[in-house]
Design a protein around this motif. Sequence first.
Motif, PDB file in Angstrom:
ATOM      1  N   SER A 145       0.841  -1.189   0.000  1.00  0.00           N
ATOM      2  CA  SER A 145       0.000   0.000   0.000  1.00  0.00           C
ATOM      3  C   SER A 145       0.878   1.241   0.000  1.00  0.00           C
ATOM      4  N   ALA A 146       0.257   2.389   0.179  1.00  0.00           N
ATOM      5  CA  ALA A 146       0.993   3.653   0.192  1.00  0.00           C
ATOM      6  C   ALA A 146       1.915   3.764   1.396  1.00  0.00           C
ATOM      7  N   ILE A 147       1.648   2.987   2.442  1.00  0.00           N
ATOM      8  CA  ILE A 147       2.487   2.984   3.648  1.00  0.00           C
ATOM      9  C   ILE A 147       3.238   1.665   3.699  1.00  0.00           C
ATOM     10  N   ASP A 148       4.562   1.745   3.832  1.00  0.00           N
ATOM     11  CA  ASP A 148       5.377   0.533   3.830  1.00  0.00           C
ATOM     12  C   ASP A 148       5.146  -0.290   5.113  1.00  0.00           C
ATOM     13  N   PRO A 149       5.439  -1.591   5.072  1.00  0.00           N
ATOM     14  CA  PRO A 149       5.164  -2.476   6.207  1.00  0.00           C
ATOM     15  C   PRO A 149       5.816  -2.042   7.521  1.00  0.00           C
ATOM     16  N   LEU A 150       7.057  -1.552   7.487  1.00  0.00           N
ATOM     17  CA  LEU A 150       7.716  -1.121   8.720  1.00  0.00           C
ATOM     18  C   LEU A 150       7.005   0.086   9.317  1.00  0.00           C
ATOM     19  N   THR A 151       6.628   1.039   8.497  1.00  0.00           N
ATOM     20  CA  THR A 151       5.922   2.220   9.007  1.00  0.00           C
ATOM     21  C   THR A 151       4.585   1.822   9.610  1.00  0.00           C
ATOM     22  N   LYS A 152       3.881   0.875   8.982  1.00  0.00           N
ATOM     23  CA  LYS A 152       2.615   0.391   9.547  1.00  0.00           C
ATOM     24  C   LYS A 152       2.835  -0.154  10.959  1.00  0.00           C
ATOM     25  N   GLU A 153       3.886  -0.952  11.133  1.00  0.00           N
ATOM     26  CA  GLU A 153       4.164  -1.520  12.457  1.00  0.00           C
ATOM     27  C   GLU A 153       4.510  -0.420  13.462  1.00  0.00           C
ATOM     28  N   MET A 154       5.260   0.594  13.015  1.00  0.00           N
ATOM     29  CA  MET A 154       5.637   1.675  13.917  1.00  0.00           C
ATOM     30  C   MET A 154       4.414   2.507  14.323  1.00  0.00           C
ATOM     31  N   ILE A 155       3.481   2.699  13.400  1.00  0.00           N
ATOM     32  CA  ILE A 155       2.224   3.374  13.742  1.00  0.00           C
ATOM     33  C   ILE A 155       1.465   2.537  14.761  1.00  0.00           C
ATOM     34  N   TYR A 156       1.440   1.224  14.549  1.00  0.00           N
ATOM     35  CA  TYR A 156       0.745   0.323  15.475  1.00  0.00           C
ATOM     36  C   TYR A 156       1.358   0.429  16.871  1.00  0.00           C
ATOM     37  N   ILE A 157       2.686   0.523  16.941  1.00  0.00           N
ATOM     38  CA  ILE A 157       3.368   0.681  18.235  1.00  0.00           C
ATOM     39  C   ILE A 157       2.926   1.982  18.897  1.00  0.00           C
ATOM     40  N   ALA A 158       2.891   3.071  18.135  1.00  0.00           N
ATOM     41  CA  ALA A 158       2.511   4.370  18.690  1.00  0.00           C
ATOM     42  C   ALA A 158       1.080   4.357  19.219  1.00  0.00           C
ATOM     43  N   VAL A 159       0.158   3.823  18.445  1.00  0.00           N
ATOM     44  CA  VAL A 159      -1.239   3.774  18.880  1.00  0.00           C
ATOM     45  C   VAL A 159      -1.394   2.843  20.079  1.00  0.00           C
ATOM     46  N   SER A 160      -0.701   1.721  20.061  1.00  0.00           N
ATOM     47  CA  SER A 160      -0.764   0.779  21.183  1.00  0.00           C
ATOM     48  C   SER A 160      -0.205   1.403  22.451  1.00  0.00           C
ATOM     49  N   THR A 161       0.841   2.213  22.316  1.00  0.00           N
ATOM     50  CA  THR A 161       1.395   2.925  23.459  1.00  0.00           C
ATOM     51  C   THR A 161       0.361   3.911  23.995  1.00  0.00           C
ATOM     52  N   ALA A 162      -0.251   4.689  23.099  1.00  0.00           N
ATOM     53  CA  ALA A 162      -1.266   5.668  23.509  1.00  0.00           C
ATOM     54  C   ALA A 162      -2.449   4.997  24.198  1.00  0.00           C
ATOM     55  N   ASN A 163      -2.782   3.782  23.748  1.00  0.00           N
ATOM     56  CA  ASN A 163      -3.909   3.051  24.336  1.00  0.00           C
ATOM     57  C   ASN A 163      -3.515   2.206  25.543  1.00  0.00           C
ATOM     58  N   GLY A 164      -2.229   2.183  25.870  1.00  0.00           N
ATOM     59  CA  GLY A 164      -1.769   1.430  27.029  1.00  0.00           C
ATOM     60  C   GLY A 164      -1.828  -0.077  26.859  1.00  0.00           C
TER      61      GLY A 164
END
Length: 135
Positions: free
Chosen positions: A63-82
């Motif tokens: 997709s427009a977002i590469d796989p590593l960036t997707k995982e890093m976004i997931y880490i950020a959101v997961s951190t925000a959600n605890g």
Amino acid sequence: MATARLLSDIEVEKIPAVKAVFDDIRATRKSDFVNNFWRGLANDPVSLRRVWEQLKAVMVPESAIDPLTKEMIYIAVSTANGCSYCVHSHTAAARAKGMTDAQHGELVSIIGLAGQTNHLVTAMQIPLDPQFEVT
């Protein structure tokens, strides 16, 4: 301690709908490992399939977002959600996709800064600048 029973591979073999999803997880990830999130969700085969299909649709295809960036976004959101589980599992996935220690350090700095500034702007109830409005 989990609040849901984690199904073993022996139990999964007896539930065709769950076995089909687990087989797809293994095939998609090219691994025999099925992590505990899916094992807990397997108590509800309909939810298991729905969530797996959603994850596959967002995280797997090119997709427009590469796989590593997707995982890093997931880490950020997961951190925000605890969600410690998701922080750990997606950090492992990001490392498997090439995330370096330097990238991880920078990611953590950005997450920390964003959390701080988000709390400050929320506490001060700063009004949105008209220039930031999407038109």
